[in-house]
Design an enzyme around this catalytic site. Sequence first.
Site, PDB file in Angstrom:
ATOM      1  N   LYS A 191      42.265 -25.151  35.594  1.00 44.94           N
ATOM      2  CA  LYS A 191      42.544 -25.401  34.178  1.00 44.94           C
ATOM      3  C   LYS A 191      44.046 -25.622  34.022  1.00 44.94           C
ATOM      4  O   LYS A 191      44.844 -24.812  34.520  1.00 44.94           O
ATOM      5  CB  LYS A 191      42.110 -24.194  33.353  1.00 44.94           C
ATOM      6  CG  LYS A 191      42.716 -24.143  31.946  1.00 44.94           C
ATOM      7  CD  LYS A 191      41.999 -23.167  31.068  1.00 44.94           C
ATOM      8  CE  LYS A 191      42.744 -22.911  29.767  1.00 44.94           C
ATOM      9  NZ  LYS A 191      41.951 -22.109  28.823  1.00 44.94           N
ATOM     10  N   LYS A 193      47.073 -25.724  31.393  1.00 44.46           N
ATOM     11  CA  LYS A 193      47.562 -25.475  30.032  1.00 44.46           C
ATOM     12  C   LYS A 193      48.475 -26.633  29.648  1.00 44.46           C
ATOM     13  O   LYS A 193      49.455 -26.928  30.348  1.00 44.46           O
ATOM     14  CB  LYS A 193      48.320 -24.146  30.011  1.00 44.46           C
ATOM     15  CG  LYS A 193      48.980 -23.781  28.717  1.00 44.46           C
ATOM     16  CD  LYS A 193      48.037 -23.678  27.549  1.00 44.46           C
ATOM     17  CE  LYS A 193      46.899 -22.716  27.736  1.00 44.46           C
ATOM     18  NZ  LYS A 193      45.965 -22.600  26.611  1.00 44.46           N
ATOM     19  N   ASP A 221      43.873 -27.941  28.420  1.00 38.20           N
ATOM     20  CA  ASP A 221      43.832 -27.195  27.153  1.00 38.20           C
ATOM     21  C   ASP A 221      45.186 -27.253  26.453  1.00 38.20           C
ATOM     22  O   ASP A 221      46.087 -26.467  26.758  1.00 38.20           O
ATOM     23  CB  ASP A 221      43.471 -25.732  27.453  1.00 38.20           C
ATOM     24  CG  ASP A 221      43.531 -24.857  26.204  1.00 38.20           C
ATOM     25  OD1 ASP A 221      43.572 -25.407  25.087  1.00 38.20           O
ATOM     26  OD2 ASP A 221      43.521 -23.621  26.362  1.00 38.20           O
ATOM     27  N   ASN A 270      38.446 -21.928  22.313  1.00 39.32           N
ATOM     28  CA  ASN A 270      38.608 -20.495  22.061  1.00 39.32           C
ATOM     29  C   ASN A 270      39.470 -20.331  20.806  1.00 39.32           C
ATOM     30  O   ASN A 270      39.946 -19.249  20.509  1.00 39.32           O
ATOM     31  CB  ASN A 270      39.286 -19.775  23.232  1.00 39.32           C
ATOM     32  CG  ASN A 270      40.685 -20.271  23.506  1.00 39.32           C
ATOM     33  OD1 ASN A 270      40.859 -21.210  24.285  1.00 39.32           O
ATOM     34  ND2 ASN A 270      41.685 -19.677  22.874  1.00 39.32           N
ATOM     35  N   HIS A 321      37.365 -16.953  28.009  1.00 34.42           N
ATOM     36  CA  HIS A 321      38.784 -17.109  27.700  1.00 34.42           C
ATOM     37  C   HIS A 321      39.583 -15.909  28.201  1.00 34.42           C
ATOM     38  O   HIS A 321      39.037 -14.834  28.419  1.00 34.42           O
ATOM     39  CB  HIS A 321      38.919 -17.226  26.172  1.00 34.42           C
ATOM     40  CG  HIS A 321      40.293 -17.028  25.641  1.00 34.42           C
ATOM     41  ND1 HIS A 321      40.709 -15.864  25.022  1.00 34.42           N
ATOM     42  CD2 HIS A 321      41.364 -17.854  25.626  1.00 34.42           C
ATOM     43  CE1 HIS A 321      41.967 -15.991  24.650  1.00 34.42           C
ATOM     44  NE2 HIS A 321      42.386 -17.186  24.996  1.00 34.42           N
TER      45      HIS A 321
HETATM   46  O1  GKR Z   1      49.043 -17.554  27.288  1.00 34.08           O
HETATM   47  O2  GKR Z   1      50.044 -19.352  26.614  1.00 34.08           O
HETATM   48  C1  GKR Z   1      49.037 -18.691  26.769  1.00 34.08           C
HETATM   49  C2  GKR Z   1      47.683 -19.261  26.433  1.00 34.08           C
HETATM   50  O3  GKR Z   1      47.809 -20.461  25.770  1.00 34.08           O
HETATM   51  C3  GKR Z   1      46.870 -18.263  25.659  1.00 34.08           C
HETATM   52  O4  GKR Z   1      47.629 -17.675  24.652  1.00 34.08           O
HETATM   53  C4  GKR Z   1      45.624 -18.850  25.080  1.00 34.08           C
HETATM   54  O5  GKR Z   1      45.038 -17.951  24.180  1.00 34.08           O
HETATM   55  O6  GKR Z   1      44.797 -18.855  27.336  1.00 34.08           O
HETATM   56  C5  GKR Z   1      44.545 -19.111  26.045  1.00 34.08           C
HETATM   57  C6  GKR Z   1      43.759 -20.369  25.791  1.00 34.08           C
HETATM   58  O7  GKR Z   1      42.913 -20.685  26.575  1.00 34.08           O
HETATM   59  O8  GKR Z   1      43.951 -21.005  24.752  1.00 34.08           O
HETATM   60 MG    MG Z   2      42.182 -22.284  25.242  1.00 35.14          MG
END
Ligand code: GKR
Ligand code: MG
Length: 423
Positions: A191, A193, A221, A270, A321
């Site tokens: 995944k 981010k 994501d 999520n 999540h």
């Molecule tokens: O830790 O930056 C992060 C994530 O973006 C997290 O806060 C999210 O809640 O992992 C999460 C997600 O899947 O959106």
């Molecule tokens: Mg997410």
Amino acid sequence: MSLIKSVEVTPIAFRDPPLLNVYGIHEAWALRTIIEVHTEEGVYGLGESYGDQQTISQLKQVAPHLIGMDVFHLNAIRQKIEKVVTLPDPKSGLEIAPGTLGATTVPRIFSAYEVACLDVMGKLTGRPVCDLLGGKVRDEVDYSAYLFYKYERHGFTNDSWVDKWGEALTPEGIVAQAKKMIGEYGFQSIKLKAGVFEPLEEIKALKALREVFPELPLRIDPNGGWSVEMTKKLLPEFSEGLLQYLEDPAPGKVAMGEVSAVTDIPLATNMCVIGYFDVPEAIERDAVQVILSDHHYWGGLRATQELARLCKTWNIGLSMHSNSHLGISLMAMTHAAATIENLTYACDTHYPWQEEEVIKGGKIKFNNGAVVVPDKPGLGVELDREALAALAENYKNCGIRERNDVTEMQKYQLDWQGTVPRF
Ligand code: GKR
Ligand code: MG
């Protein structure tokens, strides 16, 4: 019968790398709370939850009301929590960590205690938590490699701590991070981010990952960081099955519904479905095809099973999540996931990003990206009290009381706003 004698609620802080997201950047310390439920026969159970002020004060607020209750009476415990907890503005809390939103108060607070009570029940009966949930349908639970763009080190801390992952600001950097993480943990899904750089730049990273790991399913994501128009423009980039699912490309159920209407790529969330209250509208709009469960705010391990049933009924996929967490949460996630047949996607976990632990024996091991479901009584983990004391000390000294990725990013970039959609 096993009556609750006392409850301990301990806020902790542990190191967190400078991970980037659409809202900004992680601060140098992540906050959590460790919950202990002690019974009259001298058994204790563990829970782990968010570490924001609202959650801590709600956990503490309900604690005295649980004394004398039977750990086996989870329904009564939930009713008690519902009755005594102060309900804040449903919108209070942090969008990027939807579990902290006021709207999730009762399920979030109950979940922390449910897990601890299940841990006690398991210890009393000699059965692992998954057996109390009906028994496992798999012996190990798959997790995914959760990649982040990141700086090499925090720019505004007083100490010299540097994480082991290095900088990742380019497709090459992301591929190197994936190689390192998959090399160490053996993950079989990836995944990314996103929402940090121009979308096409992030898609370049995705395509680079595809070349190096042709067999592994990919997800991206951006946490609602792309507008509907932008997402629609990007859809052709994801052709040829590049994505297993597209997670929260645009913010909210309306936007997700508009994207979903023009693509066959499953949309996951999520963010726009964070409780049962969101489900009717999501279904009406066909806004999501995969829901990321999270026992921390959906109301516990049994509620996660209920969500699974609901997803099956509506032909919606189920994934899991994660926010920054330690081993008690990982074990709770593993027990729940082990019992859910239709949880067919590898679960998210931030676990590799954390070096510290509160459980005896240190970090939990992954085999080929999976955690073996323990058959020890309860969750299968014990509290390391020295480690807990050290992390509680971190909390006292770290100066952070609420996660705030936006203000942290403003230290690097004065005019940073952290608004979504960003692109
Ligand atoms: O830790 O930056 C992060 C994530 O973006 C997290 O806060 C999210 O809640 O992992 C999460 C997600 O899947 O959106
Ligand atoms: Mg997410």
